[in-house]
Design an enzyme around this catalytic site. Sequence first.
Site, PDB file in Angstrom:
ATOM      1  N   THR A 138      39.262  36.493  41.133  1.00 46.32           N
ATOM      2  CA  THR A 138      40.041  37.524  41.818  1.00 46.32           C
ATOM      3  C   THR A 138      41.397  36.956  42.241  1.00 46.32           C
ATOM      4  OG1 THR A 138      39.929  39.255  43.505  1.00 46.32           O
ATOM      5  CG2 THR A 138      38.859  37.174  44.073  1.00 46.32           C
ATOM      6  N   LYS A 187      43.836  35.498  38.397  1.00 40.26           N
ATOM      7  CA  LYS A 187      43.447  36.190  37.162  1.00 40.26           C
ATOM      8  C   LYS A 187      44.285  35.765  35.953  1.00 40.26           C
ATOM      9  CE  LYS A 187      41.271  40.143  39.327  1.00 40.26           C
ATOM     10  NZ  LYS A 187      41.047  41.575  39.375  1.00 40.26           N
ATOM     11  N   ASN A 241      38.978  38.418  34.656  1.00 44.86           N
ATOM     12  CA  ASN A 241      38.175  38.480  35.883  1.00 44.86           C
ATOM     13  C   ASN A 241      36.730  38.024  35.665  1.00 44.86           C
ATOM     14  OD1 ASN A 241      37.029  40.739  34.600  1.00 44.86           O
ATOM     15  ND2 ASN A 241      36.564  41.668  36.582  1.00 44.86           N
ATOM     16  N   GLY A 268      51.135  44.645  40.726  1.00 43.15           N
ATOM     17  CA  GLY A 268      50.408  43.389  40.959  1.00 43.15           C
ATOM     18  C   GLY A 268      49.277  43.177  39.970  1.00 43.15           C
TER      19      GLY A 268
HETATM   20  P1  ATR Z   1      50.416  39.970  43.301  1.00 37.61           P
HETATM   21  O1  ATR Z   1      51.760  40.664  43.404  1.00 37.61           O
HETATM   22  O2  ATR Z   1      50.453  38.539  43.740  1.00 37.61           O
HETATM   23  O3  ATR Z   1      49.713  40.196  42.022  1.00 37.61           O
HETATM   24  P2  ATR Z   1      48.786  41.972  44.451  1.00 37.61           P
HETATM   25  O4  ATR Z   1      48.043  42.029  45.731  1.00 37.61           O
HETATM   26  O5  ATR Z   1      48.041  42.128  43.188  1.00 37.61           O
HETATM   27  O6  ATR Z   1      49.534  40.614  44.459  1.00 37.61           O
HETATM   28  O7  ATR Z   1      49.977  43.030  44.460  1.00 37.61           O
HETATM   29  C1  ATR Z   1      50.573  43.451  45.586  1.00 37.61           C
HETATM   30  C2  ATR Z   1      51.374  44.698  45.242  1.00 37.61           C
HETATM   31  O8  ATR Z   1      51.647  45.391  46.454  1.00 37.61           O
HETATM   32  C3  ATR Z   1      52.728  44.386  44.618  1.00 37.61           C
HETATM   33  O9  ATR Z   1      53.058  45.415  43.711  1.00 37.61           O
HETATM   34  C4  ATR Z   1      53.644  44.393  45.839  1.00 37.61           C
HETATM   35  O10 ATR Z   1      54.998  44.654  45.578  1.00 37.61           O
HETATM   36  P3  ATR Z   1      56.010  43.435  45.247  1.00 37.61           P
HETATM   37  O11 ATR Z   1      55.784  43.106  43.821  1.00 37.61           O
HETATM   38  O12 ATR Z   1      57.341  43.988  45.537  1.00 37.61           O
HETATM   39  O13 ATR Z   1      55.634  42.299  46.180  1.00 37.61           O
HETATM   40  C5  ATR Z   1      53.064  45.521  46.614  1.00 37.61           C
HETATM   41  N1  ATR Z   1      53.406  45.491  48.045  1.00 37.61           N
HETATM   42  C6  ATR Z   1      52.847  44.706  48.993  1.00 37.61           C
HETATM   43  N2  ATR Z   1      53.389  44.962  50.195  1.00 37.61           N
HETATM   44  C7  ATR Z   1      54.333  45.938  50.002  1.00 37.61           C
HETATM   45  C8  ATR Z   1      55.223  46.668  50.865  1.00 37.61           C
HETATM   46  N3  ATR Z   1      55.277  46.418  52.182  1.00 37.61           N
HETATM   47  N4  ATR Z   1      56.017  47.603  50.313  1.00 37.61           N
HETATM   48  C9  ATR Z   1      55.988  47.860  48.977  1.00 37.61           C
HETATM   49  N5  ATR Z   1      55.147  47.218  48.123  1.00 37.61           N
HETATM   50  C10 ATR Z   1      54.324  46.279  48.623  1.00 37.61           C
END
Ligand code: ATR
Length: 263
Positions: free
Chosen positions: A61, A65, A86, A127
């Site tokens: 997770t 991944k 995964n 993400g």
């Molecule tokens: P990762 O980006 O490491 O794969 P994730 O948990 O799978 O982590 O993805 C988090 C998602 O939530 C991302 O699309 C992130 O946007 P960013 O790429 O700009 O970081 C989004 N996200 C998290 N907090 C946010 C917020 N406060 N406003 C808008 N998008 C947010």
Amino acid sequence: MKKYLVIGNPIEHSMSPKLHNYWIKNHNIDAIYEKEKFNEDELEKLFLNIKNKKISGVNVTVPFKKAVIPFLDKLSAEAESTQSVNTIYLENDKIIGHNTDIDGFELGIKKINYDIFNKKIFILGAGGVVPSIIYALNKLKVSEITITNRTKEKAENLKNLFGELKIVEWGEIPDFDMIINATSIGLKKDDKIDLNFSSIGKNKFFYDVIYNPKETNFLKTGRRLGNNTENGKLMFIYQAISAFNIWHGVRPMVNDEVIKLLD
Ligand code: ATR
């Protein structure tokens, strides 16, 4: 006794052990499924333990991944296309990486009988789980996929991977039939997405990948505006079923007891 693991960081919240150990017991399998917090520099040791059969299977997770890919001998077509793994298993002494999040999304949608064919889909976030959702949506033959992400570059990376994707600026809301929250906003109860849905109309489908809390503010807003809603619980259950099937050769049933396990 065979040992299975879910790895991630953080990992405390993972419900996978609860689900897998429930099925292991139900099917009288001599195995145990545990969770373990990992750092990236410990991955090599993990793969040695898979090779020498101390560990029989691994779920991966956030945030590993993609990071596990260099350690694998082979990727399934799904893992290759999404660059996301995964589920890991050993086959003829080769370590294989597969992606059952795709199955999870697809089978979850089918279970609730949502008619997704030819629908316009709008995805929030870019993400870890989004490539799997896009892959499943393409399989289900939706008419178009639009994606938005706070960091636009990550949405553009997905376009490089999948081609036929529209990208809009964060804050912009295009016409859609189904909207999917794939951001991490909502994991904390008070989290609110800074988007204005007041002019989208009714009878859309609001889907949140998050299932804990059960109803995020995103789903609450959708429901209050007169739309159907669904959380990511079935997606989570079905990705686990497909992993269980790979490791143990059985597909556990989804019944009320399983659904309640995750409440
Ligand atoms: P990762 O980006 O490491 O794969 P994730 O948990 O799978 O982590 O993805 C988090 C998602 O939530 C991302 O699309 C992130 O946007 P960013 O790429 O700009 O970081 C989004 N996200 C998290 N907090 C946010 C917020 N406060 N406003 C808008 N998008 C947010």
